[in-house]
Design a protein around this motif. Structure first.
Motif, mmCIF file in Angstrom:
data_model
loop_
_atom_site.group_PDB
_atom_site.id
_atom_site.type_symbol
_atom_site.label_atom_id
_atom_site.label_comp_id
_atom_site.label_asym_id
_atom_site.label_seq_id
_atom_site.Cartn_x
_atom_site.Cartn_y
_atom_site.Cartn_z
ATOM 1 N N ASN A 159 -7.643 2.292 -0.331
ATOM 2 C CA ASN A 159 -7.332 0.866 -0.404
ATOM 3 C C ASN A 159 -8.575 0.151 0.129
ATOM 4 O O ASN A 159 -8.644 -0.189 1.298
ATOM 5 N N GLU A 165 -14.701 -6.979 7.357
ATOM 6 C CA GLU A 165 -15.239 -5.812 6.624
ATOM 7 C C GLU A 165 -14.125 -5.077 5.873
ATOM 8 O O GLU A 165 -14.397 -4.297 4.966
ATOM 9 N N ALA A 166 -12.884 -5.292 6.301
ATOM 10 C CA ALA A 166 -11.764 -4.620 5.650
ATOM 11 C C ALA A 166 -11.235 -5.432 4.469
ATOM 12 O O ALA A 166 -10.438 -4.930 3.679
ATOM 13 N N SER A 170 -18.934 7.016 7.322
ATOM 14 C CA SER A 170 -19.797 6.993 6.144
ATOM 15 C C SER A 170 -19.666 5.677 5.383
ATOM 16 O O SER A 170 -18.613 5.044 5.370
ATOM 17 N N ASN A 171 -20.769 5.304 4.742
ATOM 18 C CA ASN A 171 -20.749 4.194 3.799
ATOM 19 C C ASN A 171 -20.305 4.808 2.468
ATOM 20 O O ASN A 171 -21.094 5.508 1.818
ATOM 21 N N TRP A 172 -19.062 4.581 2.105
ATOM 22 C CA TRP A 172 -18.414 5.261 0.970
ATOM 23 C C TRP A 172 -18.808 6.739 0.939
ATOM 24 O O TRP A 172 -18.612 7.425 1.920
ATOM 25 N N PRO A 174 -11.731 -2.764 0.481
ATOM 26 C CA PRO A 174 -11.730 -4.240 0.500
ATOM 27 C C PRO A 174 -11.791 -4.750 -0.941
ATOM 28 O O PRO A 174 -12.541 -4.197 -1.750
ATOM 29 N N THR A 232 0.836 -1.213 0.000
ATOM 30 C CA THR A 232 0.000 0.000 0.000
ATOM 31 C C THR A 232 0.872 1.266 0.000
ATOM 32 O O THR A 232 0.416 2.342 -0.386
ATOM 33 N N CYS A 288 -3.282 4.958 7.642
ATOM 34 C CA CYS A 288 -1.858 4.919 7.260
ATOM 35 C C CYS A 288 -1.562 5.653 5.942
ATOM 36 O O CYS A 288 -0.527 6.328 5.838
ATOM 37 N N ASP A 332 -14.379 6.221 7.156
ATOM 38 C CA ASP A 332 -14.542 4.767 7.245
ATOM 39 C C ASP A 332 -15.968 4.477 7.685
ATOM 40 O O ASP A 332 -16.613 5.306 8.330
ATOM 41 N N ILE A 333 -16.432 3.270 7.350
ATOM 42 C CA ILE A 333 -17.775 2.854 7.784
ATOM 43 C C ILE A 333 -17.725 2.383 9.243
ATOM 44 O O ILE A 333 -18.732 2.345 9.927
ATOM 45 N N GLY A 366 -12.046 4.802 3.248
ATOM 46 C CA GLY A 366 -11.827 3.486 3.860
ATOM 47 C C GLY A 366 -10.472 3.510 4.544
ATOM 48 O O GLY A 366 -9.594 2.707 4.270
ATOM 49 N N CYS A 367 -10.350 4.449 5.474
ATOM 50 C CA CYS A 367 -9.005 4.800 5.992
ATOM 51 C C CYS A 367 -8.383 3.754 6.919
ATOM 52 O O CYS A 367 -7.168 3.698 7.060
ATOM 53 N N GLY A 368 -9.210 2.925 7.603
ATOM 54 C CA GLY A 368 -8.632 1.983 8.568
ATOM 55 C C GLY A 368 -7.770 2.723 9.583
ATOM 56 O O GLY A 368 -8.227 3.682 10.225
HETATM 57 C C1 LIG Z 1 -8.517 -2.910 3.028
HETATM 58 S S1 LIG Z 1 -8.947 -1.878 4.421
HETATM 59 C C2 LIG Z 1 -7.786 -0.577 4.189
HETATM 60 C C3 LIG Z 1 -7.460 0.217 5.401
HETATM 61 C C4 LIG Z 1 -6.334 1.258 5.194
HETATM 62 N N1 LIG Z 1 -6.713 2.233 4.218
HETATM 63 C C5 LIG Z 1 -5.058 0.565 4.765
HETATM 64 O O1 LIG Z 1 -4.678 0.698 3.594
HETATM 65 O O2 LIG Z 1 -4.437 -0.127 5.587
HETATM 66 C C6 LIG Z 1 -10.489 -1.218 3.889
HETATM 67 C C7 LIG Z 1 -11.169 -0.253 4.841
HETATM 68 O O3 LIG Z 1 -12.414 0.151 4.240
HETATM 69 C C8 LIG Z 1 -13.416 0.207 5.216
HETATM 70 N N2 LIG Z 1 -14.710 -0.021 4.554
HETATM 71 C C9 LIG Z 1 -15.256 -1.189 4.155
HETATM 72 N N3 LIG Z 1 -16.453 -0.975 3.604
HETATM 73 C C10 LIG Z 1 -16.670 0.354 3.633
HETATM 74 C C11 LIG Z 1 -17.734 1.191 3.218
HETATM 75 N N4 LIG Z 1 -18.836 0.680 2.658
HETATM 76 N N5 LIG Z 1 -17.627 2.524 3.405
HETATM 77 C C12 LIG Z 1 -16.515 3.048 3.994
HETATM 78 N N6 LIG Z 1 -15.472 2.302 4.420
HETATM 79 C C13 LIG Z 1 -15.553 0.979 4.241
HETATM 80 C C14 LIG Z 1 -13.056 -0.902 6.198
HETATM 81 O O4 LIG Z 1 -13.671 -0.673 7.454
HETATM 82 C C15 LIG Z 1 -11.531 -0.820 6.204
HETATM 83 O O5 LIG Z 1 -11.070 0.025 7.225
#
Ligand SMILES: C[S@@+](CC[C@H](N)C(=O)[O-])C[C@H]1O[C@@H](n2cnc3c(N)ncnc32)[C@H](O)[C@@H]1O
Length: 271
Positions: free
Chosen positions: A183, A203-204, A167-169, A185, A93, A122, A140-141, A117-119
């Motif tokens: 980044n 979910e990630a 938020s959901n996207w 899922p 990433t 990072c 992030d959701i 989708g910040c997790g």
């Molecule tokens: C693959 S992880 C990436 C986290 C971080 N950006 C990284 O690169 O390590 C995907 C992130 O998207 C979030 N996510 C999943 N579905 C989502 C949605 N519908 N809306 C917003 N965020 C979402 C997850 O909670 C997770 O934190």
């Protein structure tokens, strides 16, 4: 009690754990720096500390990732706290940060960035540390993930330039940005992952049967949240580069960057 180097080696060997990881666990338990521990031939531990060490070693030998046990992982040279609610930052990433630097040469530009989708945060936070006048929305959701992102923004001392959005996207997004980094899922629900990855939240990771659900939601509308000449940097999974080109979007692909294994890993779009 005294833990000699030979005893440490024996414990690590029996549990199939590297000495380096054993020392990192001890560093976490004792709060001593790694180099001091590395050069100490004997390490002094209380009984409780020793028991904790053995517990951690057993967790490691059961495939629990080191980062989930000690609670942090380094990404682009910065320390990011992580837990069971966040994906552990991955080296591949970091390509997003590298590409960002390549496209935005002026480090003083007041860029407005969205980490979708910040997790742990990072990606966006690493960029923010390089661009002193940039601001960042961490979205992030998962509320639990946002709390980790906030902790990281505070520990990296950039919270004053960040805002958190649950938020959901794009559902709760009312702004436009110069750059969106993401980044999302992208793993197929059919894919059998390594045991260690299962410590990351589902979910990630998972995004429908073909792993494309996130892209199908993000790409058709992303242009609405980008400013003129805005860019989207988005990570993709193995074998997804052809499928991503088929998704209907008003954005144009300007680069498909490969990772160290020569796999298409990050797509760069322009408005
Ligand atoms: C693959 S992880 C990436 C986290 C971080 N950006 C990284 O690169 O390590 C995907 C992130 O998207 C979030 N996510 C999943 N579905 C989502 C949605 N519908 N809306 C917003 N965020 C979402 C997850 O909670 C997770 O934190």
């Amino acid at each position: 009690m005294e833990l000699s180097r030979s005893k440490l080696k024996q414990i690590c060997y029996e549990c199939n754990v590297t000495i380096r990881d054993g020392l990192l666990l001890l560093q976490n338990i004792l709060g001593t720096d790694y180099t001091t521990l590395f050069f100490n031939r004997v390490i002094f531990l209380s009984n409780l500390q020793y028991l904790k060490f053995i517990e951690y070693i057993e967790q490691l030998s059961n495939n629990e990732p080191l980062s989930k046990i000690i609670g942090y992982k380094y990404f682009y040279n910065n320390k990011f706290y992580t837990n069971r609610f966040t994906l552990d930052p991955r080296p591949e990433t970091e390509i997003i940060v590298e590409l960002f630097i390549k496209y935005f040469l002026n480090r003083n530009e007041g860029l407005k960035i969205l980490d979708l989708g910040c997790g742990t945060g990072c990606i966006g936070l690493s960029i923010l540390l390089l661009y002193n006048n940039a601001t960042l929305h961490l979205l992030d959701i998962s509320q639990d993930a946002l709390e980790v992102a906030e902790l990281n923004a505070k520990s990296l001392q950039v919270m004053d330039r960040c805002e958190l959005i649950k938020s959901n996207w794009f559902d709760e997004v009312n702004d436009t940005y110069d750059v969106i980094v993401s980044n999302p899922p992208y793993v197929s629900t059919n894919y059998k992952l390594d045991k260690a990855v299962l410590y990351d939240p589902k979910e990630a990771l998972f995004a429908g049967i073909d792993g494309m659900d996130s892209y199908n939601k993000i790409l058709p509308v992303a242009h609405l949240y980008l400013r003129n000449n805005g860019k989207l940097f988005i990570e993709i999974g193995y074998n997804q580069s052809d499928k991503i080109k088929e998704i209907n979007t008003e954005l144009k692909i300007i680069e498909m960057a490969k990772d160290l294994n020569n796999i298409d890993r990050v797509v760069v779009y322009n408005t």
